[in-house]
Design a protein around this motif. Structure first.
Motif, PDB file in Angstrom:
ATOM      1  N   PRO A  70      44.747 -38.407 -17.878  1.00  0.00           N
ATOM      2  CA  PRO A  70      44.580 -37.108 -17.216  1.00  0.00           C
ATOM      3  C   PRO A  70      43.099 -36.737 -17.126  1.00  0.00           C
ATOM      4  O   PRO A  70      42.317 -37.032 -18.030  1.00  0.00           O
ATOM      5  CB  PRO A  70      45.350 -36.136 -18.118  1.00  0.00           C
ATOM      6  CG  PRO A  70      45.370 -36.807 -19.452  1.00  0.00           C
ATOM      7  CD  PRO A  70      45.418 -38.286 -19.188  1.00  0.00           C
TER       8      PRO A  70
ATOM      9  N   THR B 124      40.326 -33.808 -16.982  1.00  0.00           N
ATOM     10  CA  THR B 124      40.145 -32.411 -17.354  1.00  0.00           C
ATOM     11  C   THR B 124      39.013 -31.790 -16.539  1.00  0.00           C
ATOM     12  O   THR B 124      38.259 -32.490 -15.843  1.00  0.00           O
ATOM     13  CB  THR B 124      39.823 -32.277 -18.846  1.00  0.00           C
ATOM     14  OG1 THR B 124      38.529 -32.877 -19.099  1.00  0.00           O
ATOM     15  CG2 THR B 124      40.874 -32.985 -19.697  1.00  0.00           C
ATOM     16  N   ARG B 125      38.890 -30.472 -16.677  1.00  0.00           N
ATOM     17  CA  ARG B 125      37.810 -29.754 -16.002  1.00  0.00           C
ATOM     18  C   ARG B 125      36.450 -30.243 -16.495  1.00  0.00           C
ATOM     19  O   ARG B 125      35.507 -30.372 -15.714  1.00  0.00           O
ATOM     20  CB  ARG B 125      37.959 -28.242 -16.252  1.00  0.00           C
ATOM     21  CG  ARG B 125      36.963 -27.389 -15.478  1.00  0.00           C
ATOM     22  CD  ARG B 125      37.101 -25.927 -15.869  1.00  0.00           C
ATOM     23  NE  ARG B 125      36.348 -25.054 -14.981  1.00  0.00           N
ATOM     24  CZ  ARG B 125      35.040 -24.846 -15.087  1.00  0.00           C
ATOM     25  NH1 ARG B 125      34.349 -25.459 -16.033  1.00  0.00           N
ATOM     26  NH2 ARG B 125      34.429 -24.038 -14.232  1.00  0.00           N
ATOM     27  N   ASP B 126      36.325 -30.504 -17.802  1.00  0.00           N
ATOM     28  CA  ASP B 126      35.056 -30.993 -18.349  1.00  0.00           C
ATOM     29  C   ASP B 126      34.701 -32.365 -17.768  1.00  0.00           C
ATOM     30  O   ASP B 126      33.521 -32.655 -17.530  1.00  0.00           O
ATOM     31  CB  ASP B 126      35.141 -31.082 -19.878  1.00  0.00           C
ATOM     32  CG  ASP B 126      35.169 -29.706 -20.525  1.00  0.00           C
ATOM     33  OD1 ASP B 126      34.693 -28.747 -19.885  1.00  0.00           O
ATOM     34  OD2 ASP B 126      35.667 -29.602 -21.663  1.00  0.00           O
ATOM     35  N   ASP B 127      35.712 -33.218 -17.553  1.00  0.00           N
ATOM     36  CA  ASP B 127      35.455 -34.524 -16.944  1.00  0.00           C
ATOM     37  C   ASP B 127      34.871 -34.353 -15.547  1.00  0.00           C
ATOM     38  O   ASP B 127      33.911 -35.032 -15.165  1.00  0.00           O
ATOM     39  CB  ASP B 127      36.751 -35.343 -16.867  1.00  0.00           C
ATOM     40  CG  ASP B 127      37.312 -35.672 -18.234  1.00  0.00           C
ATOM     41  OD1 ASP B 127      36.517 -35.777 -19.194  1.00  0.00           O
ATOM     42  OD2 ASP B 127      38.543 -35.809 -18.343  1.00  0.00           O
TER      43      ASP B 127
ATOM     44  N   GLU C 134      34.810 -26.594 -10.178  1.00  0.00           N
ATOM     45  CA  GLU C 134      35.603 -27.584 -10.907  1.00  0.00           C
ATOM     46  C   GLU C 134      37.081 -27.213 -10.929  1.00  0.00           C
ATOM     47  O   GLU C 134      37.946 -28.078 -10.799  1.00  0.00           O
ATOM     48  CB  GLU C 134      35.091 -27.738 -12.351  1.00  0.00           C
ATOM     49  CG  GLU C 134      33.722 -28.368 -12.463  1.00  0.00           C
ATOM     50  CD  GLU C 134      32.626 -27.313 -12.542  1.00  0.00           C
ATOM     51  OE1 GLU C 134      32.831 -26.208 -11.997  1.00  0.00           O
ATOM     52  OE2 GLU C 134      31.565 -27.582 -13.127  1.00  0.00           O
ATOM     53  N   ASP C 135      37.370 -25.921 -11.099  1.00  0.00           N
ATOM     54  CA  ASP C 135      38.776 -25.495 -11.116  1.00  0.00           C
ATOM     55  C   ASP C 135      39.446 -25.766  -9.770  1.00  0.00           C
ATOM     56  O   ASP C 135      40.591 -26.240  -9.709  1.00  0.00           O
ATOM     57  CB  ASP C 135      38.876 -24.001 -11.450  1.00  0.00           C
ATOM     58  CG  ASP C 135      38.476 -23.708 -12.893  1.00  0.00           C
ATOM     59  OD1 ASP C 135      38.585 -24.625 -13.717  1.00  0.00           O
ATOM     60  OD2 ASP C 135      38.055 -22.579 -13.170  1.00  0.00           O
TER      61      ASP C 135
ATOM     62  N   GLN D 268      40.023 -29.483  -9.466  1.00  0.00           N
ATOM     63  CA  GLN D 268      41.152 -29.932 -10.278  1.00  0.00           C
ATOM     64  C   GLN D 268      42.479 -29.573  -9.610  1.00  0.00           C
ATOM     65  O   GLN D 268      43.417 -30.379  -9.588  1.00  0.00           O
ATOM     66  CB  GLN D 268      41.068 -29.306 -11.672  1.00  0.00           C
ATOM     67  CG  GLN D 268      42.050 -29.910 -12.676  1.00  0.00           C
ATOM     68  CD  GLN D 268      41.755 -29.473 -14.093  1.00  0.00           C
ATOM     69  OE1 GLN D 268      41.091 -28.473 -14.317  1.00  0.00           O
ATOM     70  NE2 GLN D 268      42.245 -30.228 -15.060  1.00  0.00           N
TER      71      GLN D 268
ATOM     72  N   GLN E  48      45.440 -32.089  -8.266  1.00  0.00           N
ATOM     73  CA  GLN E  48      46.847 -31.914  -8.634  1.00  0.00           C
ATOM     74  C   GLN E  48      47.735 -31.857  -7.392  1.00  0.00           C
ATOM     75  O   GLN E  48      48.814 -32.461  -7.361  1.00  0.00           O
ATOM     76  CB  GLN E  48      47.014 -30.643  -9.466  1.00  0.00           C
ATOM     77  CG  GLN E  48      46.412 -30.742 -10.864  1.00  0.00           C
ATOM     78  CD  GLN E  48      46.415 -29.411 -11.601  1.00  0.00           C
ATOM     79  OE1 GLN E  48      46.679 -28.369 -11.014  1.00  0.00           O
ATOM     80  NE2 GLN E  48      46.113 -29.450 -12.888  1.00  0.00           N
TER      81      GLN E  48
END
Length: 248
Positions: A199, A201-204, A219-220, A223, A227
């Motif tokens: 998966p 993540t936002r940090d990735d 980033e959000d 993401q 999805q």
């Protein structure tokens, strides 16, 4: 009001107020420095070239070019920063602005009509360019100098400035190793599908964005886009499997 409701409302208020905090702009520091350098050089050369061609007796530079430079050199990946966007967008906005200024005497009404029509046509012609809204307003509010030029304002300085800045962005971005302009997806070699076993993540996503050019996306949002793309891919695979089952 119960204590839990009060806590939920305070949490919602904090979340809402947090949206006003400055968002980070993930991107490599080298790319940011190059964007600043390119915009400065581009505006300087565009200004000097326009002044040399038009002379001091004419209006030779328009302020919205500063905003265009932010896009062309800072966000060259954006659809809003492509050559047709700046040239077509500014051309459309200039034509509409001059025309509306001629027939609508009330400045506030003329500004609203000019900007609205310019945005509508830019969408239709696929040349949406935010600084073009300022070009339309400049044509309306530019004063006697712009009014005396009439439709010549669209050619010089608007079109001259736009073409010059777009050419400089083309040269600078490619010398800097950036792909500019971006070709249509149908004209580009299609990359192979990427299978992700872990998966993201936002940090990735934030770290990935920090290593490249600045992209005009949060980033959000990115993401959520990934999805949705995953959900669409799953549905596509399911639709492809069903005809095979019926055939067997």
């Amino acid at each position: 009001m119960t204590e839990s409701c009060r806590i939920n409302r305070l949490a919602s208020l904090r979340t809402f107020l947090a949206r006003f905090w400055p968002h980070p702009l993930p991107g490599a520091k080298k790319q940011m420095a190059m964007a600043s350098l390119g915009a400065g050089i581009g505006l300087m050369i565009t200004s000097l070239t326009s002044h040399w061609l038009l002379g001091e007796v004419n209006l030779w530079f328009v302020a919205p070019m500063g905003a265009s430079a932010v896009l062309l050199f800072g966000l060259p990946n954006s659809p809003l920063a492509q050559p047709w966007s700046i040239i077509g967008g500014n051309l459309v906005a200039g034509l509409i602005g001059v025309t509306i200024a001629m027939y609508v005497p009330h400045p506030a009404l003329a500004c609203g009509i000019a900007a609205g029509l310019a945005i509508l046509l830019m969408f239709q012609l696929r040349c949406l360019h935010p600084p073009s809204g300022a070009v339309a307003l400049t044509a309306v509010l530019g004063g006697n100098g712009v009014q005396q030029l009439g439709y010549h304002f669209v050619l010089t300085p608007v079109l001259l400035n736009s073409v010059c800045l777009a050419l400089l962005a083309l040269i600078f971005n490619n010398l800097a190793g950036r792909r500019y302009p971006h070709a249509l997806a149908s004209n580009e070699p299609k990359p192979q599908p990427v299978a992700l076993d872990v998966p993201i993540t936002r940090d990735d996503l934030h770290k990935a964005l920090e290593n490249g050019q600045l992209l005009d996306i949060d980033e959000d949002d990115l993401q959520q886009l990934l999805q949705r793309a995953e959900e669409i891919a799953i549905r596509r695979q399911q639709q492809n499997v069903q005809p095979l089952k019926r055939a067997s």
